[in-house]
Scaffold this active site. Structure first.
Site, PDB file in Angstrom:
ATOM      1  N   ARG A  40       0.721  -1.207   0.106  1.00 25.08           N
ATOM      2  CA  ARG A  40       0.023   0.016   0.024  1.00 25.08           C
ATOM      3  C   ARG A  40       0.723   1.116  -0.006  1.00 25.08           C
ATOM      4  O   ARG A  40       0.398   2.181  -0.551  1.00 25.08           O
ATOM      5  CB  ARG A  40      -1.026  -0.159   1.252  1.00 25.08           C
ATOM      6  CG  ARG A  40      -2.057  -0.876   0.893  1.00 25.08           C
ATOM      7  CD  ARG A  40      -3.036  -1.016   2.186  1.00 25.08           C
ATOM      8  NE  ARG A  40      -4.177  -1.679   1.836  1.00 25.08           N
ATOM      9  CZ  ARG A  40      -5.036  -2.182   2.786  1.00 25.08           C
ATOM     10  NH1 ARG A  40      -4.691  -1.949   4.028  1.00 25.08           N
ATOM     11  NH2 ARG A  40      -6.181  -3.054   2.498  1.00 25.08           N
ATOM     12  N   GLY A 350      -8.765  -8.443   1.301  1.00 26.04           N
ATOM     13  CA  GLY A 350      -7.675  -8.603   1.897  1.00 26.04           C
ATOM     14  C   GLY A 350      -6.760  -9.893   1.840  1.00 26.04           C
ATOM     15  O   GLY A 350      -5.680 -10.133   1.398  1.00 26.04           O
TER      16      GLY A 350
HETATM   17  P1  ADP Z   1     -11.564 -11.704   1.788  1.00 28.91           P
HETATM   18  O1  ADP Z   1     -10.395 -10.959   2.886  1.00 28.91           O
HETATM   19  O2  ADP Z   1     -10.688 -11.991   0.559  1.00 28.91           O
HETATM   20  O3  ADP Z   1     -12.545 -11.059   1.438  1.00 28.91           O
HETATM   21  P2  ADP Z   1     -12.510 -13.399   3.727  1.00 28.91           P
HETATM   22  O4  ADP Z   1     -12.033 -12.291   4.750  1.00 28.91           O
HETATM   23  O5  ADP Z   1     -14.086 -13.511   3.426  1.00 28.91           O
HETATM   24  O6  ADP Z   1     -11.639 -12.950   2.457  1.00 28.91           O
HETATM   25  O7  ADP Z   1     -12.163 -14.954   4.201  1.00 28.91           O
HETATM   26  C1  ADP Z   1     -10.929 -15.373   4.047  1.00 28.91           C
HETATM   27  C2  ADP Z   1     -10.872 -16.296   5.220  1.00 28.91           C
HETATM   28  O8  ADP Z   1     -11.799 -17.244   4.872  1.00 28.91           O
HETATM   29  C3  ADP Z   1      -9.376 -17.015   5.220  1.00 28.91           C
HETATM   30  O9  ADP Z   1      -8.747 -16.637   6.596  1.00 28.91           O
HETATM   31  C4  ADP Z   1      -9.711 -18.441   5.199  1.00 28.91           C
HETATM   32  O10 ADP Z   1      -8.900 -19.243   6.046  1.00 28.91           O
HETATM   33  C5  ADP Z   1     -11.023 -18.565   5.604  1.00 28.91           C
HETATM   34  N1  ADP Z   1     -11.893 -19.615   4.922  1.00 28.91           N
HETATM   35  C6  ADP Z   1     -11.949 -20.026   3.786  1.00 28.91           C
HETATM   36  N2  ADP Z   1     -12.467 -21.316   3.731  1.00 28.91           N
HETATM   37  C7  ADP Z   1     -12.791 -21.540   5.026  1.00 28.91           C
HETATM   38  C8  ADP Z   1     -13.560 -22.810   5.363  1.00 28.91           C
HETATM   39  N3  ADP Z   1     -14.075 -23.829   4.921  1.00 28.91           N
HETATM   40  N4  ADP Z   1     -13.520 -22.953   6.955  1.00 28.91           N
HETATM   41  C9  ADP Z   1     -13.233 -21.906   7.503  1.00 28.91           C
HETATM   42  N5  ADP Z   1     -12.576 -20.963   7.140  1.00 28.91           N
HETATM   43  C10 ADP Z   1     -12.314 -20.647   5.820  1.00 28.91           C
HETATM   44 MG    MG Z   2     -10.621 -10.871   4.816  1.00 34.25          MG
END
Ligand code: ADP
Ligand code: MG
Length: 398
Positions: A40, A350
């Site tokens: 960033r 993120g």
């Molecule tokens: P982003 O920041 O890209 O928007 P999120 O914050 O919504 O994404 O989600 C990311 C998190 O979701 C990661 O830390 C990942 O470990 C978790 N995650 C993905 N699949 C699962 C699952 N099946 N069970 C628990 N946590 C999960």
């Molecule tokens: Mg996230």
């Protein structure tokens, strides 16, 4: 609607000797008082250089973390950011505390104004604070797409009061790239939404269901969709109270002739840990003590196939616990498919950015947004308050 841009002002010579206030997004992860990851900061450099090269006196500020207003705690200070920024610019960057009442800065100089979220009134967009900050400058620049969905004093209020308000190059690029991809997307348009919870992404799921030709869910979100489809999910992360909403999203897609693909196989473990033994199971065979931590290889291959054929891909959210190697396979396959697709891909979030970095596909994604929440709200078609404030100024000055 037109927005003035820093690039345009710089080209017209309007910045010479002017006091320019840049709201950047320098909210970087710190480790032991040092910048752990500087994407960033690097992304914010072009706006700062542009203003400096145009002969301005440059003030830059950002939030860092979630401090308590009224104090600057040891974890709140932008000092490590100032040090890294100075390295990147190749010139000193003075950190200024207590800056709302006045800032000493000369043309050709750049100062970093301490964590703006430490100022009382920042979060609730206090108009008096916004007016005082606007009085510090001749030109206000918003270059912080990541906070554009929040109306705060340095993102929205100040834009209404500053003598001139414009978008920095990073904000401009985000609005251009995302706007273009959404206005006339090459079809078929596929969206893949993963991550942990349906509840945090329900509105994006609902709005994408109206726009895209294929809607793919993954991660904890897919667990709730599996529940909605009547499949066993054991002890997996899921939100039973969101099952009706998940079903409504499935129905909305079905009404348009497509199914939301539900995983046919999954990777499970009996503990949420990096070293937990991973087992691939058919979706129907998930046991009562199982945690679904990734999509299975057959599911990943089928989804990858869909993504490779898409004209436009929108990606937010990993499809599994990619932080643990044993459960990173699904997200890796998806990332590779996005990289290999001839379609235009846009990605944001993120953890999505962390996955892109981990799998080394950054240079093969069409556009990587710096925004998380702002990226999602933009995709939903919502007006971002910080952008609206710049648009209002642009319209009234034309
Ligand atoms: P982003 O920041 O890209 O928007 P999120 O914050 O919504 O994404 O989600 C990311 C998190 O979701 C990661 O830390 C990942 O470990 C978790 N995650 C993905 N699949 C699962 C699952 N099946 N069970 C628990 N946590 C999960
Ligand atoms: Mg996230």
């Amino acid at each position: 609607m037109t927005i003035q841009t820093l690039t345009g002002l710089a080209q017209s010579g309007a910045l010479k000797g002017k006091r320019v206030f840049i709201r950047s997004d320098l909210n970087v992860p710190l480790e032991q008082g040092h910048v752990a990851e500087d994407t960033r900061i690097r992304a914010s450099v072009p706006a700062i250089r542009l203003a400096l090269d145009a002969g301005a006196a440059v003030m830059v500020t950002s939030h860092l973390g979630r401090p308590k207003e009224g104090t600057v705690g040891p974890d709140d200070t932008l000092r490590p950011v100032a040090e890294r920024l100075a390295e990147l610019l190749g010139r000193p960057v003075r950190l200024v505390a207590d800056w709302v009442g006045g800032v000493d800065v000369a043309p050709g100089e750049v100062v970093l104004l301490e964590n703006c979220r430490c100022n009382p009134g920042e979060k609730k967009n206090d108009p008096e604070l916004a007016r005082r900050m606007a009085a510090l400058c001749d030109v206000y620049v918003n270059d912080a797409f990541g906070t554009a969905h929040r109306a705060e004093a340095t993102t929205e209020g100040i834009a209404r009061h500053a003598p001139v308000a414009c978008a920095g190059p990073l904000l401009e690029a985000e609005l251009d790239a995302l706007g273009r991809a959404l206005r006339s997307p090459r079809r078929p348009m596929a969206a893949i939404v993963g991550g942990s919870k349906v509840s945090t992404k329900l509105s994006i799921l609902q709005s994408l269901a109206d726009k895209v030709d294929q809607l793919i869910v993954g991660g904890g979100i897919a667990n709730t969709f599996m529940l909605a489809a009547g499949l066993p999910i054991g002890k997996s992360l899921a939100e039973p109270d969101q099952v009706d909403q998940a079903r409504a999203v499935m129905d909305a897609m079905k009404a348009r002739g497509v199914e939301v693909p539900i995983p046919v196989d999954v990777v499970v473990a009996t503990a949420f840990a990096a070293d937990a033994p991973a087992t691939v199971k058919d979706a129907a065979d998930v046991g009562p003590d199982d945690l679904i931590l990734d999509i299975g290889p057959r599911t990943a291959a089928a989804l990858a196939d869909q993504l490779r054929k898409a004209g436009t891909i929108v990606w937010n959210g990993p499809v599994g616990v990619f932080e643990f190697e044993a459960f990173a396979g699904g997200t890796r396959v998806i990332a590779q498919a996005i990289a290999e697709s001839d379609g235009f891909s846009i990605a944001g979030g993120g953890d999505t950015l962390a996955a892109i970095a981990k799998f080394g596909i950054a240079d093969r994604v069409g556009y990587i947004s710096t925004g998380g929440g702002a990226f999602l709200e933009f995709l939903e078609g919502k007006t971002l308050p910080a952008v609206a404030a710049l648009q209002a100024r642009g319209a009234s000055e034309k």
